[in-house]
Design an enzyme around this catalytic site. Structure first.
Site, PDB file in Angstrom:
ATOM      1  N   PRO A  10       0.835  -1.213   0.000  1.00 50.78           N
ATOM      2  CA  PRO A  10       0.000   0.000   0.000  1.00 50.78           C
ATOM      3  C   PRO A  10       0.863   1.253   0.000  1.00 50.78           C
ATOM      4  CG  PRO A  10      -0.049  -1.084   2.159  1.00 50.78           C
ATOM      5  CD  PRO A  10       0.682  -2.000   1.234  1.00 50.78           C
ATOM      6  N   GLN A  67      -7.065  -0.969   3.291  1.00 50.54           N
ATOM      7  CA  GLN A  67      -6.230  -0.739   4.479  1.00 50.54           C
ATOM      8  C   GLN A  67      -6.785   0.392   5.332  1.00 50.54           C
ATOM      9  OE1 GLN A  67      -2.309   1.265   4.868  1.00 50.54           O
ATOM     10  NE2 GLN A  67      -1.547  -0.771   5.402  1.00 50.54           N
ATOM     11  N   CYS A  98       2.832   2.739   9.624  1.00 51.30           N
ATOM     12  CA  CYS A  98       3.083   4.081   9.069  1.00 51.30           C
ATOM     13  C   CYS A  98       3.916   4.908  10.057  1.00 51.30           C
ATOM     14  CB  CYS A  98       1.764   4.788   8.769  1.00 51.30           C
ATOM     15  SG  CYS A  98       2.037   6.449   8.124  1.00 51.30           S
ATOM     16  N   LYS A 137      -0.230  -4.908   8.694  1.00 48.03           N
ATOM     17  CA  LYS A 137       1.009  -4.421   8.085  1.00 48.03           C
ATOM     18  C   LYS A 137       1.821  -3.784   9.200  1.00 48.03           C
ATOM     19  CE  LYS A 137       3.396  -2.527   4.412  1.00 48.03           C
ATOM     20  NZ  LYS A 137       3.513  -1.096   4.571  1.00 48.03           N
ATOM     21  N   ASN A 198       8.665  -7.461   3.133  1.00 41.98           N
ATOM     22  CA  ASN A 198       8.592  -6.132   2.522  1.00 41.98           C
ATOM     23  C   ASN A 198       9.807  -5.282   2.886  1.00 41.98           C
ATOM     24  OD1 ASN A 198       7.004  -3.094   3.351  1.00 41.98           O
ATOM     25  ND2 ASN A 198       7.298  -3.752   1.247  1.00 41.98           N
ATOM     26  N   GLY A 199      10.254  -4.530   1.876  1.00 40.46           N
ATOM     27  CA  GLY A 199      11.358  -3.595   2.061  1.00 40.46           C
ATOM     28  C   GLY A 199      12.498  -3.887   1.131  1.00 40.46           C
ATOM     29  N   GLY A 222       6.797  -1.955  -2.848  1.00 42.64           N
ATOM     30  CA  GLY A 222       6.298  -0.584  -2.869  1.00 42.64           C
ATOM     31  C   GLY A 222       7.037   0.220  -3.914  1.00 42.64           C
ATOM     32  N   ARG A 223       8.111   0.864  -3.487  1.00 41.99           N
ATOM     33  CA  ARG A 223       8.808   1.808  -4.374  1.00 41.99           C
ATOM     34  C   ARG A 223       9.329   1.148  -5.633  1.00 41.99           C
ATOM     35  NH1 ARG A 223      12.544   3.724   0.339  1.00 41.99           N
ATOM     36  NH2 ARG A 223      12.230   1.506   0.760  1.00 41.99           N
TER      37      ARG A 223
HETATM   38  C1  LIG Z   1       4.933   7.150  -0.909  1.00 40.95           C
HETATM   39  C2  LIG Z   1       4.692   6.028   0.037  1.00 40.95           C
HETATM   40  C3  LIG Z   1       3.434   5.884   0.620  1.00 40.95           C
HETATM   41  C4  LIG Z   1       3.188   4.836   1.515  1.00 40.95           C
HETATM   42  N1  LIG Z   1       1.944   4.682   2.033  1.00 40.95           N
HETATM   43  C5  LIG Z   1       1.673   3.599   2.832  1.00 40.95           C
HETATM   44  C6  LIG Z   1       0.335   3.339   3.270  1.00 40.95           C
HETATM   45  O1  LIG Z   1      -0.619   4.056   2.956  1.00 40.95           O
HETATM   46  N2  LIG Z   1       0.154   2.245   4.066  1.00 40.95           N
HETATM   47  C7  LIG Z   1       1.188   1.407   4.436  1.00 40.95           C
HETATM   48  O2  LIG Z   1       0.974   0.437   5.143  1.00 40.95           O
HETATM   49  N3  LIG Z   1       2.445   1.645   4.009  1.00 40.95           N
HETATM   50  C8  LIG Z   1       2.706   2.694   3.207  1.00 40.95           C
HETATM   51  N4  LIG Z   1       3.970   2.884   2.729  1.00 40.95           N
HETATM   52  C9  LIG Z   1       5.025   1.899   3.053  1.00 40.95           C
HETATM   53  C10 LIG Z   1       5.113   0.818   1.968  1.00 40.95           C
HETATM   54  O3  LIG Z   1       3.935   0.038   1.918  1.00 40.95           O
HETATM   55  C11 LIG Z   1       6.312  -0.114   2.216  1.00 40.95           C
HETATM   56  O4  LIG Z   1       6.153  -0.715   3.463  1.00 40.95           O
HETATM   57  C12 LIG Z   1       7.654   0.631   2.209  1.00 40.95           C
HETATM   58  O5  LIG Z   1       7.724   1.545   1.125  1.00 40.95           O
HETATM   59  C13 LIG Z   1       8.824  -0.358   2.097  1.00 40.95           C
HETATM   60  O6  LIG Z   1       8.714  -1.150   0.940  1.00 40.95           O
HETATM   61  P1  LIG Z   1       9.550  -0.829  -0.409  1.00 40.95           P
HETATM   62  O7  LIG Z   1      11.012  -0.818  -0.050  1.00 40.95           O
HETATM   63  O8  LIG Z   1       9.182  -1.936  -1.357  1.00 40.95           O
HETATM   64  O9  LIG Z   1       9.105   0.533  -0.895  1.00 40.95           O
HETATM   65  C14 LIG Z   1       4.231   3.930   1.841  1.00 40.95           C
HETATM   66  C15 LIG Z   1       5.485   4.085   1.259  1.00 40.95           C
HETATM   67  C16 LIG Z   1       5.718   5.108   0.358  1.00 40.95           C
HETATM   68  C17 LIG Z   1       7.090   5.243  -0.275  1.00 40.95           C
END
Ligand SMILES: Cc1cc2nc3c(=O)[nH]c(=O)nc-3n(C[C@H](O)[C@H](O)[C@H](O)COP(=O)(O)O)c2cc1C
Length: 325
Positions: A10, A67, A98, A137, A198-199, A222-223
């Site tokens: 998300p 979520q 978050c 999460k 995740n991460g 995510g990213r």
């Molecule tokens: C711009 C942005 C918005 C995010 N919004 C949420 C969110 O609404 N809910 C959530 O659980 N995590 C949120 N996250 C965290 C991501 O779901 C994820 O846990 C985090 O980016 C690490 O994963 P990644 O390295 O694949 O990006 C957000 C991350 C980013 C970068």
């Protein structure tokens, strides 16, 4: 769900239905909406547009998980019940990760990890309120001195959660440092329900490595999916023992144009163009001329300009490299 779960993590302001649709087309088999305030959703008038947008689901996408965030069991459970009743969602996810100041100040998001009995009450309340699968999460903990992911995972399982997504960082790390997949492995070993790693998973190679280290049921990206829904096809291919070709520039442009058209049909030109500015930067990231085009992307006002810029980007990729002076 059969096979490895390939989830779009998300992301507020990003994981809306156009993004989810494009990722699902590439093999992502688990999507989540951006986070929705349980209290805001329950107390806002039904007509409030922000919730209509946050909760928009396309009939052409697989049903996403909704979520919610908040710290009050009453709002969380009411929101879970109401969201379930819409029939639009395949599950309810509680955000306990978050790190944003305005979210943790109210005791929500990753601040919940500082109050494990409160987490248990919240998960149990949501569990009672919905017949849909409930997921959590989380991060590793609040900070390096207070790692509690294993403890929270066991609590979540005991309270009836069906799946966990663990971001391998603490709240204090925000997005710095490297996600600790070893710690996620400890969580996976501690529970019987599926855990998503995740991460920092951004490619087929990193996905395979994360799965090898953690033994998780899947990965959440995510990213790594920003401007790159193709990452899911690459991971799916790698899991079959194949190598998927990287997307061609023409595929990238065709996908970005479809993204823009979906946004336009949904939000109207003004908002759609504002949204597409960031997506365009991600789609062309690392490509020839991207830095120069980025400055112009921040100034586009119409969707036609977005499409023209993409065509220009494509011809730039196909042109002969500049000759040294
Ligand atoms: C711009 C942005 C918005 C995010 N919004 C949420 C969110 O609404 N809910 C959530 O659980 N995590 C949120 N996250 C965290 C991501 O779901 C994820 O846990 C985090 O980016 C690490 O994963 P990644 O390295 O694949 O990006 C957000 C991350 C980013 C970068």
């Amino acid at each position: 769900m059969n096979g490895t779960i390939l989830a779009l993590a998300p992301m507020a302001g990003i994981s809306d239905w156009p993004m989810r649709t494009l990722c699902a087309e590439q093999g992502c088999n688990y999507t989540t909406t951006e986070m929705i305030s349980a209290q805001g959703f329950i107390t806002a008038p039904d007509t409030l547009r922000v919730y209509q947008y946050l909760l928009a689901v396309s009939p052409d996408e697989p049903r996403p998980v909704a979520q919610i965030f908040g710290h009050r069991e009453d709002y969380l459970s009411q929101a879970a019940a109401r969201l379930s009743d819409t029939g639009l969602f395949s599950g309810i996810d509680i955000n306990m990760g978050c790190p944003a100041q305005k979210v943790v100040t109210s005791g929500s998001g990753s601040a919940m990890m500082r109050d494990l009995p409160g987490c248990a009450r919240a998960i149990s309340a949501v569990r009672r309120a919905t017949g849909l699968p409930v997921s959590i999460k989380m991060r590793l903990g609040w900070d390096a001195e207070h790692i509690c992911a294993v403890e929270l995972a066991k609590i979540a399982e005991d309270c009836g959660a069906d799946l966990l997504t663990v971001h391998g960082r603490t709240r204090m790390q925000q997005y710095s440092g490297k996600a600790d997949w070893e710690q996620i492995a400890r969580v996976r070993e501690a529970v019987r329900i599926p855990v998503l790693c995740n991460g920092d998973i951004t490619s087929a190679e990193t996905a395979l490595e994360a799965l090898r280290i953690t033994g998780c049921a899947g990965v959440a990206i995510g990213r790594g999916a920003l401007g790159n829904p193709f990452v899911f096809a690459q991971i799916a291919a790698a899991l079959r023992g194949e190598t998927a070709a990287l997307p061609t520039d023409a595929q990238i442009v065709a996908t970005a144009i479809r993204h823009g058209k979906m946004m336009l049909a949904w939000k109207g030109e003004h908002s759609a163009v504002l949204e597409m500015r960031k997506h365009l930067c991600w789609y062309i990231h690392g490509k020839r001329g991207a830095a120069r085009l980025r400055t112009r992307i921040t100034a586009v006002d119409t969707m036609q300009e977005v499409f023209d810029l993409l065509e220009e980007f494509l011809s730039l990729q196909n042109s002969e490299p500049d000759q040294p002076a």
